[in-house]
Scaffold this motif. Structure first.
Motif, short mmCIF file in Angstrom:
data_model
loop_
_atom_site.label_atom_id
_atom_site.label_comp_id
_atom_site.label_asym_id
_atom_site.label_seq_id
_atom_site.Cartn_x
_atom_site.Cartn_y
_atom_site.Cartn_z
N ILE B 140 12.59 -10.19 -71.32
CA ILE B 140 11.58 -9.25 -72.58
C ILE B 140 12.91 -9.70 -73.43
N GLY B 141 13.72 -10.85 -73.38
CA GLY B 141 14.53 -11.20 -74.80
C GLY B 141 14.00 -13.01 -75.10
N VAL B 142 13.68 -13.11 -73.78
CA VAL B 142 13.44 -14.64 -74.08
C VAL B 142 12.24 -14.21 -74.92
N LEU B 144 10.76 -12.44 -76.99
CA LEU B 144 11.15 -11.43 -78.82
C LEU B 144 11.67 -12.86 -79.66
N ASP B 145 12.41 -13.76 -78.92
CA ASP B 145 13.02 -14.76 -79.18
C ASP B 145 12.20 -16.18 -79.62
N LEU B 148 10.11 -14.33 -82.67
CA LEU B 148 10.58 -14.30 -83.89
C LEU B 148 10.40 -15.82 -84.45
N LYS B 149 10.44 -16.21 -83.18
CA LYS B 149 10.36 -18.26 -83.79
C LYS B 149 9.18 -18.77 -83.95
#
Lengths: 310, 286
Positions: B140-142, B144-145, B148-149
């Motif tokens: 999920i963090g990846v 989300l990253d 964002l990018k």
């Protein structure tokens, strides 16, 4: 202190557009301004601490300076395996902000108190522990963290923390901050309880005992040469003081250094005596209850010295 | 009697232009080398086709051998069921990212060939897993990253069906659905067994597809050994994170333990290895 943390983070986020803040449903008012100012760099993940840590790790892998924020026991304990496996093992520089380490949630019962967090965090490889006594130490802690980011645990007090330093403070990584000078003994204190140590030193001086007080703003790594040369080599007795169980926190860390260094100095750890909080109490009440108030500290030191003389 | 199996460029041809089915055959043969050295044979063999489809058909950025690792936008793969790492090593070897001579060092003293993925130890291994239930939150963090990018980088995870007994999986699943991460895909290797028993013994009557769907994921069930079905599921349009429940056979291809709980801890014998190599030779001759 948590308000100052939020403010300081906000200031830094203005300059660094890679700071990302996640909370697990904590910081209702405290984080509001950050959330309103940088909504795209804020996430309330909900009551999901383990997921918060994993998400922080994933963001960190993408280069974000991730900050994970919630109440200290739920951060350090509930998500401990995630902190260990997802942050420390891969050495990802996530800032873990634990609010209310110590006796500050005293009316709420043991579930809301982190009195074991230093013990848990200190045994993790790659972890840095910041335990600021006030906003000034916190400011420098954030500087140290962001200039050389590591996995880091910030043990933050809640609101209404005393102001201990009257101006900006700087300290070297792993070193202590001399607070009041003394010659007979040293009191090493960490976190807001440094205030009690300073008052205790004043009380002791009235009884003719000269106690030096040091604040310990970083618990890991500790500059062991500094401890050996500035503390063990200079003082006949060393007391440690913390809002934490007696075992596994500052007391154990210093005692271990004493054991492996060439010193005969005895380290006496003052903390919570291996018990859960048995009564309701605000912080002041509990400090008194556990003999961690200034007067009780001074009293204990005086009686220790009298016993030695007898 | 030890059979010398040459694992090298002549056995693991360049992946370019090869179908995922052919590459799955190469992966199985490479596994013959890996799992004579260490356990979790069953878990590795059940995911062969899933990894073959991901690495040699669907995922972007993994087709340039070792140079793939310079591409920060390559799709992310997380093996949340970390004990299937033998298959990941075999796959990375077939993708010419992990030198094939390392395969025989699986679980060997003094090496980095751990029996669970460790980030930074082996080229192509991005996330340290092994403790079940961690991978999804990291994924999920990846994802989300990537959002964002504003990148179209995708995240693919393989979880185990037993792993879905961990609460942390569902905690993360709820978050992923709420965040609407349509570039996040979970493939559950539904091989029906866990360490000590069948998954049915622990969760009788469980239907993983219903659960993932109930958590808001775009969910489909497929035969986890059918490449066309896997590709179809992976490339379908979704409006939520995607969950593919892939029915597989634990230890598929290892006649001695195929479809059994014993396959979990099993280590290949020399007989098993000879059989796998012979099967590979027979397929290559066709």
């Amino acid at each position: 202190m948590r308000e100052r943390f939020a403010q300081m983070l906000l200031e830094r986020a203005r300059d660094s557009d890679d700071i990302f803040l996640i909370t697990a449903d904590a910081g209702f008012d405290t984080l509001k301004e950050f959330r309103d100012t940088f909504p795209s760099r804020f996430l309330n993940i909900g009551i999901a601490e383990a997921t918060m840590i994993g998400v922080s790790a994933g963001l960190s892998m993408g280069g974000w300076r991730a900050v994970a924020y919630t109440i200290a026991p739920f951060l350090a304990m509930r998500a401990f395996e995630q902190i260990r496996d997802d942050i420390c093992y891969p050495n990802l520089p996530v800032l873990l902000a634990g609010v209310g380490g110590g006796l500050i949630y005293g009316t709420a019962g043991a579930t809301h108190q982190a009195l074991e967090d230093i013990a848990l965090m200190s045994v993790l490889p790659n972890m840095t522990i910041y335990s600021p006594s006030d906003a000034a130490e916190l400011q420098h802690a954030l500087t140290l963290h962001f200039e050389a980011p590591t996995p880091a645990y910030f043990r933050l007090a809640r609101s209404g923390s005393p102001r201990i330093h009257s101006q900006q403070v700087f300290y070297q990584r792993g070193q202590l901050i001399p607070m009041t000078p003394g010659t007979d003994l040293a009191i090493l204190a960490t976190g807001p309880i440094v205030e009690e140590a300073i008052i205790a030193a004043n009380l002791l001086s009235q009884s003719g005992i000269s106690a030096a007080v040091f604040s310990v703003p970083m618990l890991k790594p500790l500059d062991t040469d500094y401890i050996s040369q500035q503390i063990f080599a200079r003082y006949g007795a060393v007391y440690t003081l913390e809002e934490h169980q007696q075992t596994g926190g500052l007391g154990s860390i210093i005692a271990r250094h004493a054991a492996v260094s060439e010193t005969a100095v005895k380290v006496m750890a003052m903390g919570v005596p291996d018990t859960f909080i048995p009564v309701v109490g605000d912080r002041k009440y509990l400090l008194e209850y556990f003999d961690l108030s200034a007067a009780k500290i001074a009293g204990k030191i005086i009686s220790d010295r009298n016993r030695l003389r007898a | 009697m030890a059979l010398q199996v040459p694992i090298g460029p002549e056995i693991l041809p360049r992946a370019r232009g090869k179908s995922s089915v052919e590459m799955a055959s190469h992966i199985r043969t490479a596994l013959a080398e890996v799992h004579t050295r260490g356990p979790h044979t069953g878990s590795s063999f059940s995911v062969v086709d899933i990894l073959a489809v991901l690495f040699f058909n669907v995922m972007r950025g993994w087709d340039r051998g070792v140079d793939s690792l310079d591409d920060a936008k390559r799709d992310m793969f997380i093996l949340s069921k970390g004990h299937s790492v033998g298959c990941l090593y075999a796959t990375l070897s077939c993708a010419e990212i992990l030198p094939s001579e390392h395969l025989g060092l699986f679980s060997a003293n003094g090496t980095k060939m751990f029996s669970h993925p460790v980030r930074g130890s082996v080229p192509g291994v991005e996330v340290s897993t092994g403790s079940l239930g961690h991978g999804l939150a990291i994924g999920i963090g990846v994802a989300l990253d990537a959002r964002l990018k504003q990148s179209d980088r995708r995240v693919f995870l393989v979880l185990g069906d037993g792993e879905c007994q961990e609460g942390s999986v569902w905690e993360a699943a709820a978050v992923a659905a709420r965040l609407g991460l349509t570039d996040l895909t979970v493939i559950v290797d539904e091989n029906g067994f866990q360490d000590t028993c069948s998954t049915g013994e622990i969760q009788p009557g469980s239907t993983l597809a219903e659960k993932w769907s109930a958590f808001g994921w775009d969910t489909v069930s497929v035969d986890g050994h059918d490449h066309d079905a896997l590709v179809g599921a992976l490339q379908s349009r979704v409006r939520a994170p995607r969950a593919i429940i892939a029915r597989t056979i634990k230890g598929k291809g290892v006649r001695a333990v195929e479809g059994t709980v014993e396959s979990h801890h099993y280590r290949l014998t020399e007989e098993d290895r000879a059989e796998l190599v012979a099967a590979y030779a027979a397929r290559s001759a066709q």
